[in-house]
Design an enzyme around this catalytic site. Structure first.
Site, PDB file in Angstrom:
ATOM      1  CB  SER A  50      -0.888   0.021   1.246  1.00 13.91           C
ATOM      2  OG  SER A  50      -1.793  -1.038   1.208  1.00 13.91           O
ATOM      3  NE  ARG A  90      -2.574   4.621   0.334  1.00 12.06           N
ATOM      4  CZ  ARG A  90      -3.158   3.444   0.033  1.00 12.06           C
ATOM      5  NH1 ARG A  90      -2.469   2.461  -0.504  1.00 12.06           N
ATOM      6  NH2 ARG A  90      -4.455   3.263   0.249  1.00 12.06           N
ATOM      7  NE  ARG A 125     -10.509  -7.034  -6.565  1.00 10.80           N
ATOM      8  CZ  ARG A 125      -9.494  -6.667  -5.784  1.00 10.80           C
ATOM      9  NH1 ARG A 125      -8.247  -6.725  -6.249  1.00 10.80           N
ATOM     10  NH2 ARG A 125      -9.699  -6.242  -4.573  1.00 10.80           N
ATOM     11  CB  SER A 143     -13.185   0.430   0.726  1.00 12.80           C
ATOM     12  OG  SER A 143     -12.232   0.546  -0.305  1.00 12.80           O
ATOM     13  CD  GLN A 154      -8.191  -1.261  -3.121  1.00 16.29           C
ATOM     14  OE1 GLN A 154      -9.218  -1.507  -3.760  1.00 16.29           O
ATOM     15  NE2 GLN A 154      -7.169  -2.089  -3.089  1.00 16.29           N
ATOM     16  CG  ASP A 187      -5.167  -7.071   2.162  1.00 16.77           C
ATOM     17  OD1 ASP A 187      -6.277  -7.223   1.614  1.00 16.77           O
ATOM     18  OD2 ASP A 187      -4.463  -6.059   1.996  1.00 16.77           O
ATOM     19  NE  ARG A 190      -7.518 -12.664  -1.071  1.00 19.31           N
ATOM     20  CZ  ARG A 190      -6.747 -11.602  -0.989  1.00 19.31           C
ATOM     21  NH1 ARG A 190      -6.909 -10.746   0.007  1.00 19.31           N
ATOM     22  NH2 ARG A 190      -5.801 -11.389  -1.883  1.00 19.31           N
ATOM     23  NE  ARG A 210      -2.950  -9.875   0.477  1.00 17.70           N
ATOM     24  CZ  ARG A 210      -1.795  -9.215   0.521  1.00 17.70           C
ATOM     25  NH1 ARG A 210      -0.710  -9.823   0.961  1.00 17.70           N
ATOM     26  NH2 ARG A 210      -1.713  -7.961   0.109  1.00 17.70           N
TER      27      ARG A 210
HETATM   28  C1  S3P Z   1      -5.620  -1.426   0.103  1.00 16.05           C
HETATM   29  C2  S3P Z   1      -6.857  -1.483   0.686  1.00 16.05           C
HETATM   30  C3  S3P Z   1      -7.605  -2.735   0.909  1.00 16.05           C
HETATM   31  C4  S3P Z   1      -6.702  -3.951   0.772  1.00 16.05           C
HETATM   32  C5  S3P Z   1      -5.794  -3.870  -0.432  1.00 16.05           C
HETATM   33  C6  S3P Z   1      -4.905  -2.642  -0.332  1.00 16.05           C
HETATM   34  C7  S3P Z   1      -4.970  -0.120  -0.083  1.00 16.05           C
HETATM   35  O1  S3P Z   1      -8.626  -2.844  -0.054  1.00 16.05           O
HETATM   36  O2  S3P Z   1      -7.484  -5.124   0.693  1.00 16.05           O
HETATM   37  O3  S3P Z   1      -4.990  -5.012  -0.532  1.00 16.05           O
HETATM   38  O4  S3P Z   1      -3.756  -0.076  -0.355  1.00 16.05           O
HETATM   39  O5  S3P Z   1      -5.654   0.900   0.055  1.00 16.05           O
HETATM   40  P1  S3P Z   1     -10.117  -2.265   0.180  1.00 16.05           P
HETATM   41  O6  S3P Z   1     -10.030  -0.810   0.198  1.00 16.05           O
HETATM   42  O7  S3P Z   1     -10.891  -2.791  -0.986  1.00 16.05           O
HETATM   43  O8  S3P Z   1     -10.562  -2.866   1.490  1.00 16.05           O
END
Ligand code: S3P
Length: 451
Positions: free
Chosen positions: A34, A38, A134, A178, A180, A326, A357, A402
């Site tokens: 992550s 970024r 997705r 989330s 993301q 995760d 999963r 994973r």
């Molecule tokens: C992530 C947020 C998570 C995580 C992903 C990485 C990120 O996803 O599962 O592996 O870097 O912001 P979600 O925002 O869909 O929960």
């Protein structure tokens, strides 16, 4: 990126993991995925040269890096985790001459959707077969509320087409926890004239907020609300990426279930929004000790010692779900080896990760003889108890990194070899996984299956 041969993704890598073995010594797992994504995004938008160390040279973060190169950013490396990003400033990105291909990476696609919605040029975002299934409406809908011109393929999936638009501020209450979605909207808000607020239903990872502050961008993050004013600028900085707790989690569980194991995991990120796996394992009776706690690049870090301890089943508290989102594949292996029942609820998000999963793990646990009951939002796992072994056999990872790594760890407590199909994508998040597994004391053979 997913290796492609003649337009076809590879699904042929098989792991054959010998039963037993151990986990000993001191291991540093690769950089946090992550934070690596970024670092490229914000480093590219900054004024000046950003240097990164500990960058994850995995296919997902490399997909982000390539996307920014495609948009005209000059990026040197990665070499031994070091990257130098010659920032182009907040409005300096150039249109890519081709669609931006983001491989298997949901983080790249969802964060880029927000970052690109307010640009003065059009973009197309594509991905591999898993990413193309997705859900993307979760970012497209709030971005449209901000005024974005964004279209998805039927079914609300990628490719994502973005054309230029004038964005306006948003006050958004997210329906799902989330990071993301939150980060997508924070990045879009940089291009807005005015202040936006994003409210999360439960705390989820806050790396975007922390890193923006590190780049000198003002932002208020208070309990579950982020407030951000558009129109600012980012000042280049240095980023030290901690080792990924999501990768370390495989070794935390492995050492916890393997009698005699004693392992030190170095420089692991222990951001409070990521430590669900540690909280859950400790509740199950695990012996995890922080040897040295310090800070690196605005993120808390620790060396963690993990020793074998008999685990017991628990009801996983729902507030830990976003903090361990995760890590559930490998936590299911911990539950399978524990004494008693483990119950997971409120985790329907696991169904829309790189694979479903819940189902993929349930199918593999079934092969290993573990009694379980699948629920729409989780699973109940009847642990085999600390004195019994798991079964053995052939499990399918469904191309999910994973899942593949979780079943590798299961072999520590299996009564025969575990063969895991479709392991190519382990390199998306954990290049060098097999080397570290062997170094720790397990025996794993890789084989190429004939198509
Ligand atoms: C992530 C947020 C998570 C995580 C992903 C990485 C990120 O996803 O599962 O592996 O870097 O912001 P979600 O925002 O869909 O929960």
């Amino acid at each position: 990126m997913q290796p492609i041969i003649s337009g076809k993704e590879l699904h042929d890598l098989v792991y054959i993991v010998q039963a037993g073995g151990s986990l000993q010594g001191s291991i540093r797992v690769p950089g946090d995925k992550s934070i690596s994504h970024r670092s490229i995004m914000l480093g590219s938008l900054a004024d000046g040269t950003t240097t990164v160390e500990g960058f994850l040279e995995g296919e997902d973060s490399l997909a982000t890096l390539q996307a920014f190169r495609d948009m005209g950013v000059v990026i040197e490396g990665p070499a031994n985790g070091k990257v130098v990003i010659n920032g182009v400033g907040i409005t300096g990105l150039q249109p890519s001459s081709k669609p931006l291909y983001l491989g298997n990476s949901g983080t790249s696609m969802r964060l880029l959707a927000g970052l690109l919605a307010g640009q003065k040029f059009s973009s197309t975002l594509t991905g591999d077969s898993s990413l193309s299934k997705r859900p993307m409406k979760r970012v497209a809908e709030p971005l449209r509320t901000m005024g974005a011109n964004i279209s998805l393929k039927e079914g609300g999936v990628a490719p994502i087409e973005i054309t230029p638009a004038e964005l306006k501020p948003i006050n958004y209450v997210m329906p799902v926890a989330s990071a993301q979605v939150k980060s997508c909207l924070i990045l879009a808000s940089l291009y807005v004239n005015g202040a936006s607020s994003i409210t999360e239903p439960a705390p989820c990872r806050d790396h975007t907020e922390r890193m923006l502050k590190g780049f000198g961008y003002p932002l208020e993050a208070e309990s579950n609300v982020v407030r951000i004013q558009g129109g600012g600028r980012l000042k280049a900085c240095h980023i030290d990426v901690p080792a990924d707790i999501s990768s370390a989690a495989f070794f935390m569980v492995g050492a916890s279930i393997c009698p005699g194991a004693d392992l030190i995991l170095k420089h692991v990120g222990i951001n409070p929004t990521r430590i669900g796996v540690i909280n859950i394992l400790r509740q199950m009776g695990a012996n995890l000790e922080f040897l040295r706690e310090y800070e690196a690049g605005g993120e808390p870090v620790a060396d963690i010692r993990v020793r074998y301890a008999p685990l017991h089943g628990i009801n996983i508290p729902e507030d830990q779900v976003p903090l361990a989102i995760d890590e559930f594949p490998v936590l299911f292996i911990a539950a399978a080896c524990a004494t008693g029942e483990t119950v997971l609820s409120g985790a329907e998000e696991l169904r829309v990760k790189e694979s479903d999963r819940i189902q993929a793990m349930a199918d593999g646990l079934g092969v290993l003889g573990v009694t379980h009951q699948v629920k729409s939002d989780g699973i109940v796992i009847r642990g085999r108890g600390v004195d019994s072994l798991l079964g053995n056999g052939v499990v399918n990872s469904h191309g999910d990194h994973r899942i593949a790594m979780a079943f590798t760890i299961a072999a520590l407590r299996a009564n025969g070899p575990i063969t895991i199909l479709d392991c190519n994508n382990v390199a998306t998040s954990f290049p060098g996984f097999v080397d570290r597994i062997r170094y720790g004391g397990m025996v794993l053979r890789e084989s190429r299956q004939q198509p």
